[in-house]
Enzyme design. Sequence first.
Site, PDB file in Angstrom:
ATOM      1  N   THR A  42      20.943  40.427  45.350  1.00 46.08           N
ATOM      2  CA  THR A  42      21.479  41.587  46.085  1.00 46.08           C
ATOM      3  C   THR A  42      21.260  42.823  45.217  1.00 46.08           C
ATOM      4  OG1 THR A  42      23.705  41.082  45.270  1.00 46.08           O
ATOM      5  CG2 THR A  42      23.153  40.341  47.485  1.00 46.08           C
ATOM      6  N   LYS A  97      22.697  34.227  41.243  1.00 48.92           N
ATOM      7  CA  LYS A  97      22.689  35.644  41.586  1.00 48.92           C
ATOM      8  C   LYS A  97      24.094  36.184  41.347  1.00 48.92           C
ATOM      9  CE  LYS A  97      23.992  37.871  44.409  1.00 48.92           C
ATOM     10  NZ  LYS A  97      25.272  38.657  44.701  1.00 48.92           N
ATOM     11  N   THR A 117      31.526  36.238  40.284  1.00 46.93           N
ATOM     12  CA  THR A 117      31.115  36.384  41.674  1.00 46.93           C
ATOM     13  C   THR A 117      29.640  36.169  41.810  1.00 46.93           C
ATOM     14  OG1 THR A 117      32.792  37.909  42.145  1.00 46.93           O
ATOM     15  CG2 THR A 117      30.930  37.916  43.606  1.00 46.93           C
ATOM     16  N   GLU A 143      26.070  45.252  37.099  1.00 43.44           N
ATOM     17  CA  GLU A 143      25.830  46.587  37.657  1.00 43.44           C
ATOM     18  C   GLU A 143      26.129  47.704  36.674  1.00 43.44           C
ATOM     19  OE1 GLU A 143      28.319  46.398  41.058  1.00 43.44           O
ATOM     20  OE2 GLU A 143      26.803  45.440  42.310  1.00 43.44           O
ATOM     21  N   ASN A 167      28.666  51.421  42.769  1.00 45.99           N
ATOM     22  CA  ASN A 167      29.734  50.897  43.603  1.00 45.99           C
ATOM     23  C   ASN A 167      30.381  51.940  44.491  1.00 45.99           C
ATOM     24  OD1 ASN A 167      29.892  47.989  43.102  1.00 45.99           O
ATOM     25  ND2 ASN A 167      29.959  48.711  40.984  1.00 45.99           N
ATOM     26  N   SER A 194      29.859  46.753  49.665  1.00 45.31           N
ATOM     27  CA  SER A 194      29.786  45.297  49.522  1.00 45.31           C
ATOM     28  C   SER A 194      30.899  44.645  50.319  1.00 45.31           C
ATOM     29  CB  SER A 194      29.883  44.878  48.063  1.00 45.31           C
ATOM     30  OG  SER A 194      31.180  45.134  47.574  1.00 45.31           O
TER      31      SER A 194
END
Lengths: 383, 383
Positions: free
Chosen positions: A146, A168, A179, A259, A378, A383
């Site tokens: 993603t 992932k 996660t 991220e 974010n 998401s």
Amino acid sequence: MTVTTPKGFTASGIAAGIKASGRADLAVVQNTGPHFAAAGLFTRNRVHAAPVKWSRQAVSDGQLAAVVLNSGGANACTGADGFADAARMAAATAGHLRLPADDVAVCSTGLIGIRLPMDTVLEGIETACAGLTDDGGAAAATAIMTTDSVPKTAVREQDGWSIGGMAKGAGMLAPGLATMLVVITTDADITAEQCDAALRDACRVSFDRADSDGCMSTNDTVLLLASGASAVAPGTDAFTDALTELCHDLAGQLIADAEGASHEIAIEVVGALYEEDAELVGREIARSNLFKCAIFGNDPNWGRVLSAIGVTDADFDPDMIDVSFNGVQVCRGGQIGEDRSLVDLTGRHVHVLVDLHAGEHTATILTNDLTYEYVKENAEYSS
Amino acid sequence: MTVTTPKGFTASGIAAGIKASGRADLAVVQNTGPHFAAAGLFTRNRVHAAPVKWSRQAVSDGQLAAVVLNSGGANACTGADGFADAARMAAATAGHLRLPADDVAVCSTGLIGIRLPMDTVLEGIETACAGLTDDGGAAAATAIMTTDSVPKTAVREQDGWSIGGMAKGAGMLAPGLATMLVVITTDADITAEQCDAALRDACRVSFDRADSDGCMSTNDTVLLLASGASAVAPGTDAFTDALTELCHDLAGQLIADAEGASHEIAIEVVGALYEEDAELVGREIARSNLFKCAIFGNDPNWGRVLSAIGVTDADFDPDMIDVSFNGVQVCRGGQIGEDRSLVDLTGRHVHVLVDLHAGEHTATILTNDLTYEYVKENAEYSS
């Protein structure tokens, strides 16, 4: 070098059209046997996605023959219709591969709260099943990305048998399984019970201790499929050791690609009375935004480490705690230690060592710093 | 309009030279009587600063006559020497004002892990004590600022009596008292027991529910001093109501000025089986970095709200939860509700309403979004 490295597995990854970007978004991994032992671990988030509900049920008998995975939509918070979609994904995969539907696990990742485009998904499943090959692992690893910037794969080759894995996860990366989606394959000849025990042991000290942003997802899934195709039975201990190594490798890759991160931080807590205390303390530090911002600013801010430790109910005396950053003990006995200007945090890797002086136990939590890029990704990505 | 509004109080605030910037950094508040009832609440962080240790002891007999406060250094993680420094601050203030030292509370805020420049501090205390006036409250409120951009004060004027307060706090702003120093004065004629009961009630629903960044400080202190100078005895209920209003006012000011924030967020949880459940759910949402980034990006991301709720052990059924952003119910029964494009988050105030449909209880948590500016301030500022 991935899930198709062990014998007895095929995989594929394709662009089905679920993602608007046109990038790869659908993968299938098949265990071609002769055995079909399997185990799974899932998010502990009580709000969990439809594919988690499906897969938990599918693996409960210790057997799986295939996994179908999609990115581009998490199929979470989608109600009874979403569960029916997950079931249809399993049934379609099972139909093409001539398997019982309850031997097929389903994993989804992407936006929460949108239905999957089922026509597109089902068409993609047909194509992916037709394209399964014994070197399709790399394509599968790419199709589950993603916000990941690189695919994550790892293998451990042993005497006549091997383990391969793909993962992932770059956000909502926190404990109770970071996660993520992880599929691990092995050609070792092991039972479902051995799979389950080994997977629990390995995850407890690897994925469960990777805590990038403290946010637990709705879709976390780790699956282990064993084909027995090597005809080697390594025994539980040897298998668990190799599996733990592989999981550490993948967990490190997740943290390395988190991220917006500019530092990878290992928080090693030693001298704890219980292992649980060490983990608790490490996790509390890893979740302090002030600590994470300080690391982004290359600041060995031990005061923020102590104030995070102080929130826990772990066993310690505040006046006994030592804290080192990259080998420099800036806090000694809960007070000012060596000169903080001696600490160099300009590199990507940061090692924070906390000694509670309360016992003999230890745990290491992996995390990241909090950066402009994390906020940007974010704030802009739903998401 | 501050701590010197109630009769029987004087205050002062000066630049003693503790801060390198030359800004005001030392304040004294004196209760001139006739009564000296007092109560205090302190951080629950087990790593707490020397002035917290001192003040907890000083107020334990229900009596205080003065408070000395400094910014520019938290006197936390400074060991036995730091405790001696806090005691000297109390003793010096007591000497100038002809009071017993154990009637003087001490509050410090600023960097953790550095000793205070005691010569400068003691000289400042002499000057501040000499400068006490009955309109010195505003100067005192300014002298306790650190990264605050504005001083925070509030008053509630009642029939013949009043309450005044000042607060500081912009980071490490989290529960178990938001990270802050607060001094509240009143000329109501109330006992130490009434002070204590009212302060606990008021803080529980105000400062304890302000959670800007989830980081609990080492120095949190809320003090209430009652002079009785109005000769009015309002009774516990009336006093508690006014005090709670004042604390809500100050808590709102803290959240409004939180480091780098671009949104002030009220998370109202209703339909909880217990009030503790409502608070737990609100707090977990307030601590989700992904949720906080979404608000920064003006994104009504209800999936991140649900994934935060799912981590708690509150009583709820995931398929019953409703979530509204600024009046638009984007999640209904745990699934997609109204169109999220109907939500306007461009204003500074955001109201998130979560209905658990599990009972009748409610709680509101105040928090902020996570912004570039928050990261910048906390990467560059050592606290």
